[in-house]
Design a protein around this motif. Structure first.
Motif, short mmCIF file in Angstrom:
data_model
loop_
_atom_site.label_atom_id
_atom_site.label_comp_id
_atom_site.label_asym_id
_atom_site.label_seq_id
_atom_site.Cartn_x
_atom_site.Cartn_y
_atom_site.Cartn_z
N ILE A 181 0.84 -1.19 0.00
CA ILE A 181 0.00 0.00 0.00
C ILE A 181 0.88 1.25 0.00
O ILE A 181 1.80 1.38 0.82
N ARG A 182 0.60 2.15 -0.91
CA ARG A 182 1.36 3.40 -0.96
C ARG A 182 0.86 4.36 0.12
O ARG A 182 -0.34 4.58 0.25
N VAL A 183 1.81 4.91 0.86
CA VAL A 183 1.50 5.87 1.94
C VAL A 183 2.20 7.18 1.60
O VAL A 183 3.41 7.19 1.38
N SER A 184 1.45 8.27 1.56
CA SER A 184 2.00 9.55 1.10
C SER A 184 3.22 9.97 1.90
O SER A 184 4.21 10.46 1.35
N LEU A 185 3.17 9.79 3.23
CA LEU A 185 4.29 10.17 4.07
C LEU A 185 5.55 9.38 3.72
O LEU A 185 6.65 9.92 3.65
N LEU A 186 5.38 8.08 3.48
CA LEU A 186 6.51 7.23 3.12
C LEU A 186 7.05 7.55 1.74
O LEU A 186 8.26 7.51 1.50
N LEU A 187 6.14 7.89 0.83
CA LEU A 187 6.58 8.28 -0.51
C LEU A 187 7.36 9.58 -0.49
O LEU A 187 8.40 9.71 -1.13
N LYS A 188 6.87 10.56 0.28
CA LYS A 188 7.56 11.86 0.36
C LYS A 188 8.93 11.71 1.02
O LYS A 188 9.87 12.43 0.68
N SER A 189 9.02 10.79 1.97
CA SER A 189 10.29 10.56 2.66
C SER A 189 11.23 9.66 1.85
O SER A 189 12.33 9.36 2.31
N ARG A 190 10.77 9.21 0.69
CA ARG A 190 11.53 8.31 -0.19
C ARG A 190 11.88 7.00 0.51
O ARG A 190 12.89 6.38 0.23
N ILE A 191 11.01 6.61 1.41
CA ILE A 191 11.14 5.30 2.06
C ILE A 191 10.43 4.25 1.23
O ILE A 191 10.77 3.07 1.30
N GLN A 192 9.46 4.69 0.42
CA GLN A 192 8.70 3.82 -0.44
C GLN A 192 8.89 4.20 -1.89
O GLN A 192 9.02 5.39 -2.22
N ASN A 193 8.89 3.19 -2.77
CA ASN A 193 8.89 3.42 -4.20
C ASN A 193 7.45 3.64 -4.67
O ASN A 193 6.50 3.29 -3.95
N PRO A 194 7.25 4.19 -5.87
CA PRO A 194 5.89 4.40 -6.36
C PRO A 194 5.05 3.14 -6.45
O PRO A 194 3.81 3.21 -6.44
N ASN A 195 5.69 1.97 -6.55
CA ASN A 195 4.93 0.72 -6.61
C ASN A 195 4.55 0.19 -5.22
O ASN A 195 3.96 -0.88 -5.09
N GLY A 196 4.90 0.95 -4.16
CA GLY A 196 4.53 0.56 -2.81
C GLY A 196 5.55 -0.28 -2.08
O GLY A 196 5.37 -0.60 -0.90
N ARG A 197 6.63 -0.65 -2.76
CA ARG A 197 7.67 -1.45 -2.10
C ARG A 197 8.66 -0.52 -1.38
O ARG A 197 8.90 0.59 -1.82
N PHE A 198 9.22 -1.02 -0.30
CA PHE A 198 10.11 -0.20 0.51
C PHE A 198 11.52 -0.15 -0.08
O PHE A 198 11.98 -1.09 -0.73
N VAL A 199 12.17 0.98 0.16
CA VAL A 199 13.57 1.15 -0.24
C VAL A 199 14.44 0.70 0.93
O VAL A 199 14.37 1.27 2.02
N LEU A 200 15.24 -0.33 0.71
CA LEU A 200 16.10 -0.87 1.75
C LEU A 200 17.55 -0.58 1.44
O LEU A 200 18.01 -0.79 0.31
N ASP A 201 18.28 -0.11 2.42
CA ASP A 201 19.68 0.24 2.25
C ASP A 201 20.53 -1.03 2.20
O ASP A 201 20.35 -1.95 3.00
#
Length: 260
Positions: A181-201
């Protein structure tokens, strides 16, 4: 699949639900059926949080949760959490409850994905319990219920082996697998990609007691190493830092309710 994952799921999702409700109740237009003219008083907010926490950590409910059992489906989980959310004077319509559940799941999923070791899932749980304790600190009876819940968590999980904790973490990841699920806060923080998957370091130190990935060892039937080969990891990992100097429950963990 671990049969001990259900208590952690409810306590962590319940913690996220309380974060979000606490923030929403402070909003003037958040009331769908509350006090006065659509505005919540401090007494109303306190009552809602205390009632939800008291229900979540009631002895009867905890006794049922801590029985070894398979993890519930998302549909069942949402139904139970919806009843918990409505344990007080607050009322949420179905659409609001659906969105609340999505936020809860995505926040907890992110925290589990950030755990460098399976045992760190317990640190996330203790973090939620500490925050819940702070919410009800002025209600001794409810506070004692939270203390008892934490005692049971420590008693149940602190002695589990690394393998059992890994199975528990894998059970949680399987539970989250289809939720993107895409969450606006996570998208703005670039923690989430547009497809809803998380960005992991894929950089930095590995956990204490873990070797830097990239090496495969082959052993014979007597346990003697007979071959080594290397493989590209796709990251830039370094040796582990000193144990105790890194806490995954610090600034890297984002609680949605605390940042809305």
């Amino acid at each position: 699949m671990s049969t001990r994952s259900l208590p952690l799921v409810f306590m962590n999702l319940g913690g996220e639900m309380l974060y979000i409700l606490e923030q929403r109740l402070k909003s003037d237009d958040s009331c769908e059926g509350g006090a006065g003219k659509g505005r919540w008083t401090d007494a109303d907010r306190t009552r809602v949080l205390n009632d939800v926490v008291a229900t979540l950590f009631s002895k009867v409910f905890l006794d049922e949760l801590f029985k070894p059992q398979q993890l519930y489906s998302h549909r069942t989980m949402k139904t139970v959490l919806s009843r918990l959310a409505h344990a007080s004077i607050m009322r949420l319509n179905p659409a609001s409850m659906d969105r609340l559940y999505e936020l809860m799941v995505m926040a907890f999923k992110h925290q589990v994905l950030l755990c460098p070791r399976p045992r760190d899932v317990l640190l996330v749980s203790y973090n939620h319990l500490d925050s819940i304790r702070h919410m009800v600190q002025d209600s001794p009876g409810v506070l004692n219920q939270v203390h008892e819940a934490q005692r049971r968590v420590i008693e149940t999980y602190s002695l589990l082996s690394s393998g059992e904790l890994q199975l528990l973490r894998q059970t949680l990841l399987n539970f989250f697998e289809d939720y993107h699920i895409r969450v606006s806060l996570l998208l703005k923080s670039r923690i989430q990609n547009p497809n809803g998957r998380f960005v992991l370091d894929t950089r930095g130190p590995v956990p204490h007691g873990v070797e830097v990935p990239g090496l495969i060892r082959t052993f014979d039937c007597r346990g003697r190493e007979v071959q080594r080969c290397e493989f590209p990891t796709g990251g830039d990992f370094t040796s582990p830092i000193r144990e105790g100097s890194f806490d995954i429950c610090g600034d890297r963990v984002l609680n949605l309710g605390r940042n809305m």
